[in-house]
Every structure is written in C-alpha cells, then in structure tokens.
Design an enzyme around this catalytic site. Structure first.
Site, mmCIF file in Angstrom:
data_model
loop_
_atom_site.group_PDB
_atom_site.id
_atom_site.type_symbol
_atom_site.label_atom_id
_atom_site.label_comp_id
_atom_site.label_asym_id
_atom_site.label_seq_id
_atom_site.Cartn_x
_atom_site.Cartn_y
_atom_site.Cartn_z
ATOM 1 N N SER A 405 4.210 -2.374 -1.193
ATOM 2 C CA SER A 405 2.953 -2.537 -0.879
ATOM 3 C C SER A 405 2.472 -2.040 0.482
ATOM 4 O O SER A 405 1.303 -1.654 0.557
ATOM 5 C CB SER A 405 2.530 -4.030 -0.954
ATOM 6 O OG SER A 405 3.145 -4.807 -1.907
ATOM 7 N N HIS A 426 2.506 1.251 -6.938
ATOM 8 C CA HIS A 426 2.048 0.046 -6.536
ATOM 9 C C HIS A 426 1.661 -0.722 -7.443
ATOM 10 O O HIS A 426 0.465 -0.466 -7.764
ATOM 11 C CB HIS A 426 1.393 0.144 -5.233
ATOM 12 C CG HIS A 426 1.097 -1.226 -4.501
ATOM 13 N ND1 HIS A 426 -0.107 -1.343 -4.037
ATOM 14 C CD2 HIS A 426 1.692 -2.465 -4.614
ATOM 15 C CE1 HIS A 426 -0.124 -2.637 -3.481
ATOM 16 N NE2 HIS A 426 0.852 -3.142 -3.797
ATOM 17 N N GLU A 438 -1.591 1.591 -8.293
ATOM 18 C CA GLU A 438 -1.676 2.869 -7.403
ATOM 19 C C GLU A 438 -0.553 3.605 -7.507
ATOM 20 O O GLU A 438 0.521 3.419 -7.278
ATOM 21 C CB GLU A 438 -1.988 2.077 -5.872
ATOM 22 C CG GLU A 438 -3.248 1.435 -5.607
ATOM 23 C CD GLU A 438 -3.331 0.850 -4.120
ATOM 24 O OE1 GLU A 438 -4.372 1.141 -3.457
ATOM 25 O OE2 GLU A 438 -2.322 0.517 -3.438
ATOM 26 N N ASN A 476 -4.800 -2.717 -0.223
ATOM 27 C CA ASN A 476 -4.613 -3.712 1.017
ATOM 28 C C ASN A 476 -5.300 -3.293 1.993
ATOM 29 O O ASN A 476 -5.668 -4.015 3.128
ATOM 30 C CB ASN A 476 -3.025 -3.736 0.978
ATOM 31 C CG ASN A 476 -2.664 -4.455 -0.277
ATOM 32 O OD1 ASN A 476 -3.549 -5.329 -0.990
ATOM 33 N ND2 ASN A 476 -1.440 -4.508 -0.265
#
Ligand code: 3H9
Length: 648
Positions: A405, A426, A438, A476
């Site tokens: 992450s 991800h 991702e 994120n």
C-alpha cells in the site's frame, strides 16, 4: 451488410440483428426492426417470426452512447409496440444477455426462449434512468409486482433458470437455440396464443407493500433518484391503464436521461469498460496464467488467494512455518464459509475452492508457478527477503508481484534477477470482494508484465487501474488529503459529527471520522511516526493526539467518538472535545453541502496534481479508484467528474 436481416426457414422468418459488439439498439437497429415488422406482416407466406442476434449476446439495451443526443425516431416504445401487435407472433431467442431495451424488445415478443447461460434484466437504474420502452409496465404484468419491483429497482439481471421460475421467459433451450426457436415457432404454440402483455390486466399490491418498498429503497439508494422513480413507475403500472402507465414511464425516462446523476453513471459505465483494456497495451501479449501462488496467508493474502480461486486458478499458499500455513488455510476456509452463508457459493463449490489450494513452507514449490503475489507484512526488509527467494526458485518468466500500500515497489524489486517481470498489485481488503486493483509498474516492468496485470484484473472481475509510484499511489494519497481536509474543518470549528453527517448525506456509507474509528486510527499514526523517525517533517494531526491518548477507534471503545460495549453507534465524546480544545478555533458555521464541497474539492485537487504528475493516466481512472476502493457514491461519478461538472 445490413444490421437487421431477414431469412426464411419455410414459413418462419428469422430476423437477425448484427450490431457488434453487443447489438445495442441504435437508431439503425430500431429502424431495421420497424421495417421488418412491416415487411413480414405483409408477407402471406410467413406464419411466425424468430428474433435472434449475431455475436456474443442478444440485445444489451439501448445504445448508451446515443443518450447525450436527442432521441431519434423510430422510438423504442413504438418499435416494441409494433412487434407486440404484429399480425405474426414474434419469438425472442435469447442468448448472452437481454438487458434494458433488449429485454423490453423481448417483452414485446409473444414468447421468450433462452439458452441456459442467458441473463435477462432491466439494469436502467444503474445508469440513473428507468426503463423507457415499457419495461416497468410489461414486467409487472408478466412476473407480478414483487418480482418486477426487485428486477427493476435493483437493476440486477437474473439467470435463465430464475427467469423461468419468475415467468420472465417461457422456456430454456439446451443446444442450438436458433433451431429450437424455429421449431418452436413452427409447431410449439399453445392455442390460443398468449395475449400481448399490453392487453393483460395488471396485478395490484396493497398500500403497505408500496410504503415498505419505498422506505427500503430510499434507505439503500442514499440520494440516488432512479430506484425510487422506477418504483413510482411500477406503482403507476399497477394502478392505471396500460397507455397512461406507458406515458408516465416514458416521461420519467426522458426526465432522468438528462440529469447529472444519469450523466455521472454513464461516465462510470464507460470508464469501467475502458479500464481493463488500456489503449497503450493494445497488441501486447499477456503472459499465460495457468496457476498462481500467494506468499502470506494473513487477511490480505487469504483474500487474494480466495479471489484467485474464484477465478479458477490453482493456488499455492506459502507461509514461513506449518502452523502459519494452517492459519492461512483456516482464513481461506472462513472466507468461503462466509460466501456459503451469504448464498454466493454452494457447500460443494466452497469445498472445491479450498481443495484447489496447496499450502507449503518451501519456496521450491514455486518452480513452475506462472504468477506469484507477495502479501507479507508491510516492511521493506521482509518483502525483500521474499523476493530474494523468489528470484532463486521461480522461472525467469514468472510474473512476480508485490501487494503493497505504501512501500516503494522500486525498493522492493532492487536486486531481483529479471526485474522486467516485476510489478506492484495493490489489492483492497477484503481482496476477494473489493473491485479495485491498482497496478503499479516499476521502470523496468515489461509491457507484457503490465498486460498480465491487466489480464489478471479481468480474470478476477476487478476494475484495474494503472498507478504511478508516489506515496499511497492514487487512492491512499487522495485518502490522506481527504482526511487532512476533514481535520482542517474540525480545526476551524465544524463538529466531527457534522462532517460525518455531511458525507453520508453526500452518499458515502460512512463519514471520514466514523470510517477511521472502524478501521483503527493507529495504522496511519504508525506510518506518520515512522516518517517522523526517518527525519521527515510530518505535522502533528488531531488523530495523533487521540491515539496518544489511547483512542484508536472502536477497538479501544473510543476514537473520534465514544462507543458503548457491543454497540457500533458513534456517540459524541466529551473527552475528545477536551483533548482537541486547544486546537479548535471558532469559524463560520458550514452546512452539509458546503462541508461536502470542501472535502470533495480537496480530493479533486489532489487528483488534478496526480494527473499532472502522470501518476494516473486519466481523470476517469481516479474516479474509478474512489468509487471502487473508497466508497465514493457511484451516482456522483467520482470526485473528478463531480467537480469538473460543477465548475464547467
Ligand atoms: C436502456 O436499455 C434503456 C431503455 O430502457 C430505454 C430505451 C428507450 N450501449 O461490457 P462489455 C459496449 S439502457 C452502448 O465489455 P461484455 C461497451 O462500452 C441500457 N455500448 O462486454 C464496450 O465497448 P468497447 C441498459 C455498449 O461481454 C463493448 O460494448 N443496458 C452497451 O463483458 C463491450 O462491452 C445495459 O446497461 C450499450 N448498452 O458484457 C447493459 N453495452 O469495446 C450494458 C455495452 O468500445 N452492457 N457496450 O469498450 C452490459 O452489461 C455488458 O456489455 C454485457 C456484455 C453484459 C451485455
């Protein structure tokens, strides 16, 4: 070649639509169908008509790309009506999917035959509209109120077997559908013919049914208008005559078609279809994926392994010792048992899923694995050790992926032989449920490896989005900005609960502070502490103050809110007010809309920066990340769409 053609089989006419890729009802198709009705009605040698489609599916619906333009005649309700009232009975032969306008055409036919794998449905609400060619008015007459309400207001298609139970199709055909439909049209009619749906009486439902349905749908829809409008159409279909109900449905369809919600949902529809096949990879051959391995059987690793099994790949699960292998397998067993409980899997299917997983502690088991996904602890040295071992045992052409992450995939890949087969993937937890993936290439990643990442995304039914390397990638990084802006609002005097209420009002299932309490405040705190320890200048956040006071969220009975034991309902906290008092100023009171504007605006500005830096390829990819990874309301189109539309 014409899009709608007519062939003769004795005295049966076979009308075939051939409008790749999905036989959508473009103006030309509507015209062709309309002409076919007129021509076949005039032909004394034709006794019945079979309607079939070329290619992978029956009609997938109206041509969504035409929705930005004014409707062109012939209009679909007239075409369906012409088919229904034709002198010769029409039989729909459905393979693939009959959706939206496609199913409405089938409802105009006297009979519907479906192949066993077919799906039928009225998914219009997922595009922010209601059926516009009799879908509500006819489905309620065919399948009854309850089934029609479910079909239309959820937009979920049903499989042929279920459609048969509901009366939505008349017969399921194994084998050659076209031949079976021709035979059926030749001899199989009951006598007399079933009445056209427009001439059948509509069933009634008591007032209590409608009020309950309305309350349930309003709760689920969280601000999305189409499902409630669809319910209103269905109600009208039961309470007025056919033609009044048709007019009401059509007016509702035309009204919704030009709304922002419908435009947003069309934007997401096309973005989702473009995402799995990026133009830049056209012609690039992905590596074959016949099997896979996951390193690490924790929550994330087990979720990824479950997703791979759901896609039919045999999986090797590697852990550092036998006890950890057993825990990983137990995690997988729990995931499949949960799916059985929710009715998504049968017991037998769950057993088969589990049987396809082999646990191991020795990396030598990976000598012939096509794809390895590492999902161990988020710590660079641990991940590097994993890749050092993978580099020794795996085939040089095996694709090696890291699920991270926040770590820099370039650092993870350092020293790996053949780094062109390395990639970041991800996943989002729970990895077998969440749609977002991702895909993060490093500079050495070969195009074929990248294409394999996207092929994997398609196999797993995910929405794959390419992301460049930066802290937090796309999702994120925006989350961090979103949370910072939420804290900025609190610092200027907006109540914590007011922020959460505003974001729920905007359409999120939860506001930013409730969500942190659920997930735990400590994970982000530890990251910030790590960065501080590494010498970075990371300003103290309000969340840091709470964690330092022992408030990590629901797991410590308090975070941004207090919680009573065994109760997840957030309660305003005097302690939090006291802890944060020195940080809070008294600014202007903001209403919910202004709060949401601030937060969504902050997300979009971060998104613009992400685009400018080339971390995302297109704005619609950022929208997909937010919708599929972070609960952004789909019907708002994502932060980029929402703000670009506002400022346009
Ligand atoms: C409606 O019908 C309203 C009526 O009630 C009112 C009338 C008055 N239009 O999904 P795929 C394109 S609303 C235009 O990857 P699959 C798609 O963009 C409509 N284009 O295929 C893609 O293009 P590209 C209600 C469409 O095999 C290509 O086709 N109907 C449409 O995985 C392949 O699509 C729906 O909502 C369309 N309707 O799945 C059904 N549909 O190759 C929507 C697809 O350029 N469609 N495209 O990227 C689907 O659910 C799936 O396409 C289907 C096939 C299950 C049929």
């Amino acid at each position: 070649m014409s899009i709608v053609t007519i062939a003769r089989e004795g005295n049966i006419a076979v009308v075939t639509i051939d409008n790749a890729p999905v036989n959508a009802l473009s103006q030309a198709v509507r015209q062709g169908l309309s002409d076919a009705v007129a021509e076949l009605d005039r032909d004394p040698d034709v006794s019945a008509v079979v309607l079939t489609c070329a290619g992978r599916t029956f009609i997938a619906g109206a041509d969504v790309s035409e929705f930005d333009k004014p409707p062109q005649p012939p209009h679909l309700p007239d075409v369906v009506s012409a088919i229904e009232l034709a002198a010769k009975p029409w039989v729909a032969a459905i393979h693939g999917s009959a959706l939206g306008g496609g199913f409405e055409v089938a409802l105009g036919c006297r009979f519907r035959l479906a192949s066993a794998e077919a799906m039928v449905g009225l998914p219009e609400v997922t595009l922010g509209i209601v059926p516009g060619a009799g879908g509500t008015v006819r489905s309620v007459r065919l399948a009854g109120v309850e089934a029609a309400v479910d079909l239309v207001t959820t937009g979920k298609p049903v499989r042929a077997a279920r459609a048969l139970e509901l009366g939505l199709v008349d017969k399921i055909v194994e084998g050659d559908l076209r031949a079976a439909a021709i035979a059926f049209a030749g001899v199989g009619f009951s006598n007399p013919l079933p009445q056209p749906l427009s001439l059948r009486p509509a069933p009634l439902a008591p007032e209590s049914f409608w009020t309950e349905a309305e309350a349930a749908i309003a709760k689920r829809a969280r601000g999305e208008v189409a499902p409630l409008k669809a319910l209103a159409c269905l109600r009208r279909a039961t309470e007025t005559d056919f033609s009044t109900a048709m007019q009401f449905e059509r007016a509702t369809f035309l009204e919704l078609r030009v709304t922002r919600q419908a435009a947003a949902l069309r934007h997401v529809f096309f973005a989702e279809r473009a995402a799995p096949r990026p133009k830049a990879l056209t012609g690039v051959q992905a590596c074959p994926l016949r099997n896979a391995a996951v390193i690490g059987g924790g929550t994330m690793g087990a979720g990824i392994a479950a997703a791979l099994r759901d896609a039919g790949l045999p999986v090797i699960l590697i852990e550092r010792d036998e006890a950890a292998v057993q825990r990983g397998i137990a995690n997988l067993r729990d995931i499949f048992a949960g799916a059985v409980k929710r009715g998504r899997l049968t017991e037998a299917a769950a057993e088969a899923r589990l049987a396809g997983v082999v646990g191991a502690t020795d990396y030598a088991a990976l000598a012939d694995t096509d794809l390895v996904i590492e999902a161990v602890f988020e710590e660079l040295s641990v991940k590097r050790q994993v890749f050092a071992q993978l580099g020794r045992v795996c085939r040089p052409d095996a694709v090696l992926a890291t699920n991270t992450s926040y770590l820099d995939p370039r650092a993870i890949a350092e020293g790996l032989p053949n780094p062109e087969r390395f990639i970041g993937l991800h996943f989002f937890s729970p990895a077998n449920i969440m749609k977002l993936l991702e895909i993060v290439p490093v500079p050495q990643t070969a195009d074929a490896t990248l294409a394999t990442g996207f092929a994997l995304g398609r196999m797993l039914g995910k929405v794959p989005v390419r992301a460049g390397i930066c802290e937090g990638f796309i999702g994120n990084r925006i989350l961090k900005r979103y949370r910072a802006e939420a804290e900025a609002l609190v610092r200027q005097g907006v109540a914590i609960a007011a922020v959460d209420v505003a974001m729920r009002g905007y359409g999120f299932a939860m506001g930013p502070f409730e969500a942190q309490d659920l997930g735990g405040l400590d994970i982000a705190f530890l990251q910030r502490e790590g960065a501080r320890a590494a010498g970075q200048d990371v300003p103290e956040t309000l969340g840091d103050i709470l964690v330092r006071a022992g408030r990590k969220g629901q797991k410590t009975a308090g975070g941004w809110y207090d919680y009573k034991a065994g109760d997840r309902r957030p309660l305003a906290s005097k302690e939090v007010t006291r802890l944060l008092a020195a940080q809070i100023q008294h600014g202007p009171i903001l209403d919910g809309e202004a709060i949401a504007d601030r937060l969504v605006g902050a997300m979009a500005r971060e998104g613009e920066a992400i685009l400018a830096e080339g971390i995302a390829e297109k704005a619609s990819d950022i929208d997909l990340v937010e919708i599929h990874g972070y609960g952004f309301p789909r019907w708002r189109g994502g932060p980029m769409f929402a703000t670009r539309q506002t400022s346009a």
